[in-house]
Structure formats: C-alpha cells, structure tokens
Design an enzyme around this catalytic site. Structure first.
Site, PDB file in Angstrom:
ATOM      1  N   CYS A 122      -3.213  57.337  -7.774  1.00 49.86           N
ATOM      2  CA  CYS A 122      -4.355  57.434  -7.215  1.00 49.86           C
ATOM      3  C   CYS A 122      -4.274  55.972  -6.418  1.00 49.86           C
ATOM      4  CB  CYS A 122      -5.616  57.497  -8.035  1.00 49.86           C
ATOM      5  SG  CYS A 122      -6.991  57.042  -7.218  1.00 49.86           S
ATOM      6  N   ASP A 181      -9.002  59.763   2.807  1.00 49.44           N
ATOM      7  CA  ASP A 181      -9.335  59.557   1.502  1.00 49.44           C
ATOM      8  C   ASP A 181     -10.834  59.798   1.052  1.00 49.44           C
ATOM      9  OD1 ASP A 181      -8.811  58.865  -1.245  1.00 49.44           O
ATOM     10  OD2 ASP A 181      -9.503  56.780  -0.934  1.00 49.44           O
ATOM     11  N   SER A 182     -11.140  60.003  -0.321  1.00 50.87           N
ATOM     12  CA  SER A 182     -12.394  60.024  -0.499  1.00 50.87           C
ATOM     13  C   SER A 182     -13.407  58.761  -0.312  1.00 50.87           C
ATOM     14  CB  SER A 182     -12.532  60.246  -2.081  1.00 50.87           C
ATOM     15  OG  SER A 182     -12.085  59.426  -2.594  1.00 50.87           O
ATOM     16  N   GLU A 241     -14.038  50.569  -6.443  1.00 49.99           N
ATOM     17  CA  GLU A 241     -14.821  50.838  -5.068  1.00 49.99           C
ATOM     18  C   GLU A 241     -15.958  49.845  -5.078  1.00 49.99           C
ATOM     19  OE1 GLU A 241     -15.755  53.538  -2.583  1.00 49.99           O
ATOM     20  OE2 GLU A 241     -13.521  54.050  -2.574  1.00 49.99           O
ATOM     21  N   HIS A 289      -6.355  54.283  -5.047  1.00 46.31           N
ATOM     22  CA  HIS A 289      -7.358  53.176  -5.600  1.00 46.31           C
ATOM     23  C   HIS A 289      -6.642  52.187  -6.399  1.00 46.31           C
ATOM     24  CE1 HIS A 289     -10.566  55.667  -3.799  1.00 46.31           C
ATOM     25  NE2 HIS A 289     -11.309  54.634  -4.004  1.00 46.31           N
ATOM     26  N   CYS A 302      -4.834  60.376  -0.789  1.00 41.91           N
ATOM     27  CA  CYS A 302      -5.624  60.586  -1.923  1.00 41.91           C
ATOM     28  C   CYS A 302      -4.796  61.498  -3.036  1.00 41.91           C
ATOM     29  CB  CYS A 302      -6.964  61.298  -1.453  1.00 41.91           C
ATOM     30  SG  CYS A 302      -8.072  61.896  -2.917  1.00 41.91           S
TER      31      CYS A 302
END
Ligand code: DGL
Length: 268
Positions: free
Chosen positions: A184, A10-11, A152, A186, A73
């Site tokens: 997403c 993932d990022s 994040e 996240h 992601c």
C-alpha cells in the site's frame, strides 16, 4: 520526446510516495495528481464501489492531455486495474507488477511477505503475480487496516503506530521472510517502525517508488520522456485542499509546490 504530464492517483495522500520518486528519478516530468480524499479509504470498499471510483478517477485524469496514468494505490491496482485497463485509451500502470518484480529480484530465501489493505490481500494479486514469475516463492500476506488512517492523520511516527505494527507484523515475522512488500502506498511512512520490528536485514519494497521506476522504464522505451529541466505539479483532491497541503509534505518529504484544487469527482 513527449512533454505531456503523467497522471497519478490514489485514494488520498499515499500516492504522493510515488510522486516523490517521480520527482527524484524523472525531475523533468509534469504530474497531475488526484487524491480521492473525500472517499478514502479504498481498502475496505466492496469491489463494485471500487470499480466505480477507479473509473471516475481515470476519467477525471483523462480530461487532461496525459501520456500515462499510474494507479499509485495498491488496492485499486489489485482489485480494479486488470478489469478496467482495456476500457481506456491511455496506458495505465499499477503498483503490483513493479513491486512483485522488485521483491523477486531482492529475495534470496524466496520467502516474501506482503502488507496491504484488506482489499489488496483479498484480491490475492500480489501472490498471483509473484508466483507467475517465481513459482517456488512462498508468499505470506497480512492486511493492516489501521495503517492508512494512522498515516493519513499524521500518526505514522507515534507509539500507537508501533503498537499496531507489532500486532500486524507478528505472523509475517514468524514466517522468516527476507523481503517485505509495502503493498500500500501509504506504508512507506511507517518504514522506520516496520524496519525496526522486522530487523534491518529484511528488504522493504516500496510499491509506489517501484511503480515510478517502472513508469520511467516504459516511457524511456517508447521515447516518451519529457527531457525538460524541471517538472510542474498540479494536485486535485475531492476534499479539503488545506488538509492535503498540511499533510502532503510528510509524504513528499518536501513542501508541496504547485496548485491544489478541490473537484467534484462524482461528475466524472
Ligand atoms: N494507498 C492506498 C493503497 O495503496 C490506500 C488504500 C486505502 O485507501 O485504503 O492501497
């Protein structure tokens, strides 16, 4: 039986929501995780940049003897996977197809919402996939660019996250969807707030968890599950290993076990 690890990337930290589900449904699998924390976010990058990042992430994971790669992601899955998957020898799966299938299965009204990064929304891949399996579905998308930085940085349960969620969800709520894809990886950390705003009758689809379920299906089908008693986890990042350790446990819902190592992703 195949004891090789599954590669996941993932990022940043979001893909750990997929790893959490792997731990739950495939506890015997070894995982090599790469979080591109030095280059997060992916969601606002132009396509060429994203393709370069995704190719590098895959090349790095392929330096290990892995049996599958999960692009955990939404942005990379929708903006890169369809174009690059044939370039690599490893089976690569993303989050769009599994999440879209789960949403179509869950919806009764055929009114489905999709939350994602700007890149994911622009790609239109969720709409395309949902329509390909359920042409009569009505799909409503909303880009939520502030969600990734909030999550994040540990603000997922703070008042500021609620403010942004109210703003982003207003249009989707007005469309009376009964199913909402968290497109997403996240976003599952914002589930309590999103669910409170949307109402508990709206089914929330966790794209990372659905991808883990799809990986289990694929591996079982090809008799490639490891059948070990417990899995080993190795984490790699492109920025601070300490920060990853500090915030990673929020995503995994347990302390990170396993090594965390910083690498130079530009070498791949
Ligand atoms: N977890 C990524 C996704 O699913 C976050 C994208 C980003 O870095 O902006 O889209």
């Amino acid at each position: 039986m195949d004891k090789r690890p599954i590669g996941v990337f993932d990022s940043g930290l979001g893909g750990l929501t997929c790893v959490r589900e792997i731990m739950r449904i495939m506890p015997g699998e070894d995982v090599i995780y790469f979080g591109d924390t030095g280059r997060v976010p992916y969601g606002t990058r132009e396509r060429e940049t994203l393709l370069k990042y995704v190719r590098q992430d895959i090349r790095f994971l392929e330096t290990f003897d892995i049996k599958m790669i999960i692009i955990a992601c939404g942005t990379a899955s929708s903006a890169a996977l369809p174009w690059i998957s044939s370039e690599f020898g490893t089976e690569i799966i993303g989050v769009v197809e599994p999440a879209a299938k789960a949403a179509v299965k869950a919806t009764k009204s055929k009114r489905i919402g999709v939350l994602g990064t700007s890149g994911t929304v622009k790609s239109g891949k969720y709409i395309e996939y949902i329509k390909s399996i359920c042409p009569e579905a009505k799909v409503f998308q909303k880009a939520c660019p502030m969600f990734v930085p909030l999550v994040e940085n540990g603000y997922a349960d703070k008042a500021v996250a609620r403010l942004f969620a109210e703003e982003y969800l207003e249009e989707i709520k007005a469309q009376d969807v009964d199913t909402l894809i968290l497109g997403c990886t996240h976003y599952p950390l914002l589930k309590p707030i999103i669910s409170e705003i949307m109402g508990e009758d709206v089914v929330l689809i966790d794209s990372g968890a659905e991808a883990a379920g799809f990986a289990l299906e694929r591996l079982s089908l090809c008799d490639k599950l490891s059948h070990s008693d417990s899995g080993q986890y190795n984490y790699f990042v492109s920025d601070s290993a300490e920060t990853f350790a500090e915030f990673g446990n929020m995503f995994l819902s347990c302390p990170i076990k396993g090594n965390i190592k910083k690498i130079d992703i530009e070498k791949y």
